[in-house]
Design a protein around this motif. Structure first.
Motif, PDB file in Angstrom:
ATOM      1  N   ASP A   1     -33.127 -28.298   8.602  1.00  0.00           N
ATOM      2  CA  ASP A   1     -31.921 -28.800   9.248  1.00  0.00           C
ATOM      3  C   ASP A   1     -31.929 -30.331   9.280  1.00  0.00           C
ATOM      4  N   ARG A   2     -33.100 -30.916   9.387  1.00  0.00           N
ATOM      5  CA  ARG A   2     -33.180 -32.375   9.373  1.00  0.00           C
ATOM      6  C   ARG A   2     -32.652 -32.929   8.048  1.00  0.00           C
ATOM      7  N   VAL A   3     -33.114 -32.384   6.934  1.00  0.00           N
ATOM      8  CA  VAL A   3     -32.659 -32.854   5.624  1.00  0.00           C
ATOM      9  C   VAL A   3     -31.163 -32.596   5.459  1.00  0.00           C
ATOM     10  N   ILE A   4     -30.707 -31.437   5.894  1.00  0.00           N
ATOM     11  CA  ILE A   4     -29.272 -31.122   5.798  1.00  0.00           C
ATOM     12  C   ILE A   4     -28.460 -32.159   6.568  1.00  0.00           C
ATOM     13  N   ALA A   5     -28.903 -32.526   7.752  1.00  0.00           N
ATOM     14  CA  ALA A   5     -28.204 -33.544   8.547  1.00  0.00           C
ATOM     15  C   ALA A   5     -28.286 -34.914   7.876  1.00  0.00           C
ATOM     16  N   GLU A   6     -29.441 -35.224   7.305  1.00  0.00           N
ATOM     17  CA  GLU A   6     -29.634 -36.545   6.703  1.00  0.00           C
ATOM     18  C   GLU A   6     -28.790 -36.776   5.456  1.00  0.00           C
ATOM     19  N   ILE A   7     -28.340 -35.698   4.826  1.00  0.00           N
ATOM     20  CA  ILE A   7     -27.471 -35.838   3.657  1.00  0.00           C
ATOM     21  C   ILE A   7     -26.231 -36.651   4.018  1.00  0.00           C
ATOM     22  N   VAL A   8     -25.671 -36.397   5.184  1.00  0.00           N
ATOM     23  CA  VAL A   8     -24.462 -37.119   5.593  1.00  0.00           C
ATOM     24  C   VAL A   8     -24.757 -38.613   5.726  1.00  0.00           C
ATOM     25  N   GLY A   9     -25.902 -38.962   6.263  1.00  0.00           N
ATOM     26  CA  GLY A   9     -26.272 -40.369   6.381  1.00  0.00           C
ATOM     27  C   GLY A   9     -26.451 -41.035   5.030  1.00  0.00           C
ATOM     28  N   LEU A  10     -27.141 -40.365   4.114  1.00  0.00           N
ATOM     29  CA  LEU A  10     -27.369 -40.931   2.786  1.00  0.00           C
ATOM     30  C   LEU A  10     -26.050 -41.100   2.034  1.00  0.00           C
ATOM     31  N   VAL A  11     -25.186 -40.107   2.108  1.00  0.00           N
ATOM     32  CA  VAL A  11     -23.872 -40.201   1.465  1.00  0.00           C
ATOM     33  C   VAL A  11     -23.066 -41.330   2.096  1.00  0.00           C
ATOM     34  N   SER A  12     -23.099 -41.435   3.415  1.00  0.00           N
ATOM     35  CA  SER A  12     -22.335 -42.477   4.114  1.00  0.00           C
ATOM     36  C   SER A  12     -22.796 -43.877   3.730  1.00  0.00           C
ATOM     37  N   LEU A  13     -24.097 -44.065   3.601  1.00  0.00           N
ATOM     38  CA  LEU A  13     -24.613 -45.370   3.185  1.00  0.00           C
ATOM     39  C   LEU A  13     -24.140 -45.698   1.774  1.00  0.00           C
ATOM     40  N   ASN A  14     -24.163 -44.715   0.894  1.00  0.00           N
ATOM     41  CA  ASN A  14     -23.681 -44.932  -0.468  1.00  0.00           C
ATOM     42  C   ASN A  14     -22.189 -45.225  -0.495  1.00  0.00           C
ATOM     43  N   LEU A  15     -21.420 -44.561   0.340  1.00  0.00           N
ATOM     44  CA  LEU A  15     -19.984 -44.847   0.404  1.00  0.00           C
ATOM     45  C   LEU A  15     -19.761 -46.275   0.897  1.00  0.00           C
ATOM     46  N   LEU A  16     -20.504 -46.689   1.899  1.00  0.00           N
ATOM     47  CA  LEU A  16     -20.376 -48.056   2.423  1.00  0.00           C
ATOM     48  C   LEU A  16     -20.649 -49.080   1.327  1.00  0.00           C
TER      49      LEU A  16
ATOM     50  N   GLY B   1     -20.902 -48.674  -2.046  1.00  0.00           N
ATOM     51  CA  GLY B   1     -20.038 -48.531  -3.212  1.00  0.00           C
ATOM     52  C   GLY B   1     -18.625 -49.030  -2.950  1.00  0.00           C
ATOM     53  N   ALA B   2     -18.052 -48.625  -1.835  1.00  0.00           N
ATOM     54  CA  ALA B   2     -16.686 -49.056  -1.507  1.00  0.00           C
ATOM     55  C   ALA B   2     -16.634 -50.567  -1.282  1.00  0.00           C
ATOM     56  N   PHE B   3     -17.651 -51.109  -0.629  1.00  0.00           N
ATOM     57  CA  PHE B   3     -17.670 -52.552  -0.396  1.00  0.00           C
ATOM     58  C   PHE B   3     -17.728 -53.306  -1.720  1.00  0.00           C
TER      59      PHE B   3
ATOM     60  N   CYS C   1     -18.838 -46.979  -8.577  1.00  0.00           N
ATOM     61  CA  CYS C   1     -19.363 -48.340  -8.408  1.00  0.00           C
ATOM     62  C   CYS C   1     -20.435 -48.610  -9.471  1.00  0.00           C
ATOM     63  N   ALA C   2     -20.088 -49.420 -10.459  1.00  0.00           N
ATOM     64  CA  ALA C   2     -21.029 -49.754 -11.539  1.00  0.00           C
ATOM     65  C   ALA C   2     -22.245 -50.500 -11.000  1.00  0.00           C
ATOM     66  N   MET C   3     -22.025 -51.358 -10.017  1.00  0.00           N
ATOM     67  CA  MET C   3     -23.132 -52.124  -9.432  1.00  0.00           C
ATOM     68  C   MET C   3     -24.156 -51.177  -8.791  1.00  0.00           C
ATOM     69  N   CYS C   4     -23.657 -50.223  -8.027  1.00  0.00           N
ATOM     70  CA  CYS C   4     -24.549 -49.275  -7.358  1.00  0.00           C
ATOM     71  C   CYS C   4     -25.215 -48.332  -8.354  1.00  0.00           C
ATOM     72  N   LEU C   5     -24.469 -47.888  -9.360  1.00  0.00           N
ATOM     73  CA  LEU C   5     -25.064 -47.031 -10.388  1.00  0.00           C
ATOM     74  C   LEU C   5     -26.214 -47.736 -11.080  1.00  0.00           C
ATOM     75  N   SER C   6     -26.023 -48.993 -11.404  1.00  0.00           N
ATOM     76  CA  SER C   6     -27.070 -49.772 -12.057  1.00  0.00           C
ATOM     77  C   SER C   6     -28.296 -49.896 -11.151  1.00  0.00           C
TER      78      SER C   6
ATOM     79  N   MET D   1     -24.325 -58.713  -2.554  1.00  0.00           N
ATOM     80  CA  MET D   1     -23.629 -57.826  -1.635  1.00  0.00           C
ATOM     81  C   MET D   1     -23.881 -58.232  -0.188  1.00  0.00           C
ATOM     82  N   VAL D   2     -25.130 -58.438   0.151  1.00  0.00           N
ATOM     83  CA  VAL D   2     -25.486 -58.816   1.522  1.00  0.00           C
ATOM     84  C   VAL D   2     -24.877 -60.172   1.884  1.00  0.00           C
ATOM     85  N   ALA D   3     -24.946 -61.114   0.963  1.00  0.00           N
ATOM     86  CA  ALA D   3     -24.381 -62.438   1.230  1.00  0.00           C
ATOM     87  C   ALA D   3     -22.863 -62.372   1.397  1.00  0.00           C
ATOM     88  N   THR D   4     -22.225 -61.416   0.747  1.00  0.00           N
ATOM     89  CA  THR D   4     -20.775 -61.263   0.898  1.00  0.00           C
ATOM     90  C   THR D   4     -20.448 -60.504   2.175  1.00  0.00           C
ATOM     91  N   MET D   5     -21.274 -59.558   2.546  1.00  0.00           N
ATOM     92  CA  MET D   5     -21.080 -58.862   3.822  1.00  0.00           C
ATOM     93  C   MET D   5     -21.146 -59.837   4.992  1.00  0.00           C
TER      94      MET D   5
END
Length: 172
Positions: free
Chosen positions: A143-158, A160-162, A77-82, A33-37
């Motif tokens: 509130d910190r954890v609540i805010a961080e959820i968006v970051g964790l989800v966003s990283l997973n979307l990045l 998985g979608a890639f 994303c099967a790769m990410c699930l694995s 993934m990193v080498a393709t990015m």
């Protein structure tokens, strides 16, 4: 089928070549993934910086993996699930925990509330309400954890979608 090929550091564009070279020097190699990015120096740098930042969240590692499993199940994303199932096992989660996470829940009501909101951040963010935040707070989430959820989800979307776009699949 792979749609974009991983780049050898010597083939990568300027800044990506430098970044990949640094990773190889520190770790001995880079993943597909990193080498393709590396086709995009901006994407590669952004992903690495974002990934490092998200490693500093206050969400406990086992719960972070449960959230990643729930989100990646939704993304497909099967790769990410694995990768996240392996990381979940390394974090001490049972096969039952992993299966429940993939279903977007947990036996722990506090965790289940956070996982459910994380999936909604991905799938239907416009549906989130004051009540959702109040419920998370009632479960003791800061509130910190609540805010961080968006970051964790966003990283997973990045990631998985890639991986889905480039056609990266787990080795079977």
């Amino acid at each position: 089928m792979r749609r974009l090929q991983a780049l050898d550091p010597s083939e990568a564009p300027g800044k990506s070549r430098e970044i990949l070279g640094d990773i190889v020097a520190r770790r001995g190699g880079v993943g597909d993934m990193v080498a393709t990015m590396a086709h995009s120096p901006a994407l590669l740098q952004g992903y690495l910086d974002f990934s490092r930042a998200i490693k500093r969240v206050k969400i406990p590692r086992p719960l972070s993996e449960k959230i990643s499993l729930a989100v990646q199940e939704w993304i497909g994303c099967a790769m990410c699930l694995s990768a996240h199932a392996e990381a979940a096992r390394a974090a001490g989660l049972s096969e039952g925990d992993i299966e429940l996470a993939r279903q977007g829940t947990s036996t722990d009501a506090r965790e289940a509330a956070l996982i459910a909101v994380a999936v909604r951040v991905l799938a239907e963010p416009s549906s989130l309400s004051d009540e959702d935040v109040a419920e998370l707070r009632a479960h003791g989430w800061s509130d910190r954890v609540i805010a961080e959820i968006v970051g964790l989800v966003s990283l997973n979307l990045l990631t998985g979608a890639f991986n889905l776009l480039i056609g990266l699949e787990p080795d079977e």
